[in-house]
Design a protein around this motif. Structure first.
Motif, PDB file in Angstrom:
ATOM      1  N   LEU A 189      -4.094   4.342   6.391  1.00 24.68           N
ATOM      2  CA  LEU A 189      -3.883   5.175   6.993  1.00 24.68           C
ATOM      3  C   LEU A 189      -3.678   3.875   7.779  1.00 24.68           C
ATOM      4  N   VAL A 190      -2.451   4.384   9.502  1.00 23.30           N
ATOM      5  CA  VAL A 190      -2.491   3.719  10.581  1.00 23.30           C
ATOM      6  C   VAL A 190      -3.279   4.422  11.375  1.00 23.30           C
ATOM      7  N   THR A 191      -3.930   3.919  12.361  1.00 28.55           N
ATOM      8  CA  THR A 191      -4.566   4.095  13.476  1.00 28.55           C
ATOM      9  C   THR A 191      -4.414   3.358  14.726  1.00 28.55           C
ATOM     10  N   ILE A 192      -4.223   4.440  15.544  1.00 30.34           N
ATOM     11  CA  ILE A 192      -4.271   2.959  17.042  1.00 30.34           C
ATOM     12  C   ILE A 192      -4.953   4.647  17.997  1.00 30.34           C
ATOM     13  N   ASP A 193      -6.298   2.832  19.347  1.00 31.11           N
ATOM     14  CA  ASP A 193      -6.475   3.857  19.663  1.00 31.11           C
ATOM     15  C   ASP A 193      -6.434   3.561  21.110  1.00 31.11           C
ATOM     16  N   ASP A 194      -6.632   4.138  22.225  1.00 28.98           N
ATOM     17  CA  ASP A 194      -6.559   4.906  23.615  1.00 28.98           C
ATOM     18  C   ASP A 194      -4.824   5.258  24.234  1.00 28.98           C
ATOM     19  N   ALA A 195      -4.618   4.655  22.620  1.00 30.88           N
ATOM     20  CA  ALA A 195      -2.668   5.615  23.472  1.00 30.88           C
ATOM     21  C   ALA A 195      -2.243   5.034  24.715  1.00 30.88           C
ATOM     22  N   PHE A 237       0.838  -1.026   0.221  1.00 32.24           N
ATOM     23  CA  PHE A 237      -0.451   0.250  -0.223  1.00 32.24           C
ATOM     24  C   PHE A 237       0.911   1.182  -0.421  1.00 32.24           C
ATOM     25  N   LYS A 238       0.043   1.965  -0.246  1.00 30.97           N
ATOM     26  CA  LYS A 238       0.749   3.901   0.244  1.00 30.97           C
ATOM     27  C   LYS A 238       0.199   4.240   1.136  1.00 30.97           C
ATOM     28  N   PRO A 239       1.293   4.087   2.268  1.00 33.72           N
ATOM     29  CA  PRO A 239       1.277   3.875   3.472  1.00 33.72           C
ATOM     30  C   PRO A 239       1.488   6.000   3.555  1.00 33.72           C
TER      31      PRO A 239
END
Length: 316
Positions: free
Chosen positions: A68-74, A45-47
């Motif tokens: 797009l890479v997302t991460i919840d809650d930190a 893919f194309k990040p």
């Protein structure tokens, strides 16, 4: 296989992670798995950076294979895997619950951060019923989630009419070991490759919350994170399903200064997608084989959701 990935149409694939380390495995084993995943993502893919994805959605300029890479809650474990994403040139966006981050603060905090910590404490208190006096009123927590929600509304209404200081707001729970990043850590990692966004104060289902609570959770998230890491413009709904947002939450997000908001249902986003209902492909909170990870990223969940919706409409 690469050709079949685009059979669903071009658009933004947004991946959602919550955790990277799981019980029964070493951290090195988990890091090796993430390295394989990132290697495949970067080759297939194309990040995009969060800002690039937002511009692409607004200006109709998404590249083919955009991801797009997302991460919840930190969660604090993020600090142990940032180097892997960076090694493969994959930007990430982290969505933080400010009440959970506030729970990790050990030094003196201002009144707004102290209140966010207390609201998160109250919301997630699961001990025996107890009474406590805060800001001149008596609260009862531990009886039921509905009763606690009402007590929190009472507290917010009281503080709205009679602002208080951090010294008047106790910390209800002791948190050890650490769970979330501190605001200082978020500020330290925030960069061109690491974007920070909002995920509410206490990870409440906003769709079920009172208007007062919705307003508090959204406005406070924006103010605290703007102060801690610089202006943020993107929000991720806690739980992120259809019943977790409404026209009222969208209005409050816009009034607070947010420009985009993510859900968790599988799908691809295009310029025609509602900017306050952007889909994400959620990764499970368990270890995945390389095959399962690639299948999920390819859009198996998107196809399943489309089939389910088609069958539901056919029954109607």
């Amino acid at each position: 296989m690469a050709q079949s990935l685009y059979s669903l149409g071009n658009g933004l694939r947004t991946l959602l992670f919550h955790r990277f380390f799981f019980e029964g495995e070493t951290r090195e084993f988990a890091r090796d798995r993430l390295k394989r995943q990132c290697d495949w993502l970067s080759r297939t893919f194309k990040p995009l950076r969060l800002g690039e994805a937002e511009k692409g959605l607004s200006a109709r300029g998404l590249p083919e294979g955009a991801v797009l890479v997302t991460i919840d809650d930190a969660k604090v474990e993020i600090l142990d895997i940032l180097d892997i994403f960076r090694a493969f040139s994959i930007p990430i966006a982290i969505f933080a619950c400010v009440g959970w981050c506030a729970q990790e603060e050990t030094s003196e905090t201002d009144g707004e951060v102290a209140l966010a910590r207390l609201i998160a404490d109250l919301n997630w208190y699961r001990g025996p019923a107890r009474k406590l006096k805060v800001a001149g009123i008596e609260l009862v927590v531990g009886q039921s989630e509905e009763r606690t929600a009402g007590e929190i509304d009472q507290l917010l209404d009281r503080i709205r009419s009679a602002p208080t200081t951090a010294h008047d707001l106790p910390s209800l729970c002791a948190h050890a070991p650490r769970i979330s990043c501190t605001f200082a850590e978020l500020a330290d990692i925030s960069s061109d490759y690491v974007a920070i966004g909002g995920h509410s104060v206490s990870h409440i289902n906003l769709g079920n919350a009172s208007p007062l609570r919705q307003d508090y959770e959204i406005q406070t998230t924006k103010r605290i994170l703007d102060k801690a890491v610089g202006r943020i413009g993107t929000f991720a709904y806690p739980y992120g399903m259809n019943n977790t947002h409404s026209p009222a939450t969208r209005r409050l997000l816009e009034e607070a200064g947010f420009d985009f908001a993510f859900l968790t249902h599988s799908g691809l986003a295009t310029s025609k997608t509602d900017h306050f209902a952007l889909p994400r492909i959620s990764m499970p909170d368990r270890a995945m084989s390389d095959y399962e990870f690639r299948t999920r990223c390819a859009g198996a969940g998107i196809l399943y959701r489309k089939l389910r919706l088609a069958l539901s409409s056919h029954r109607v």
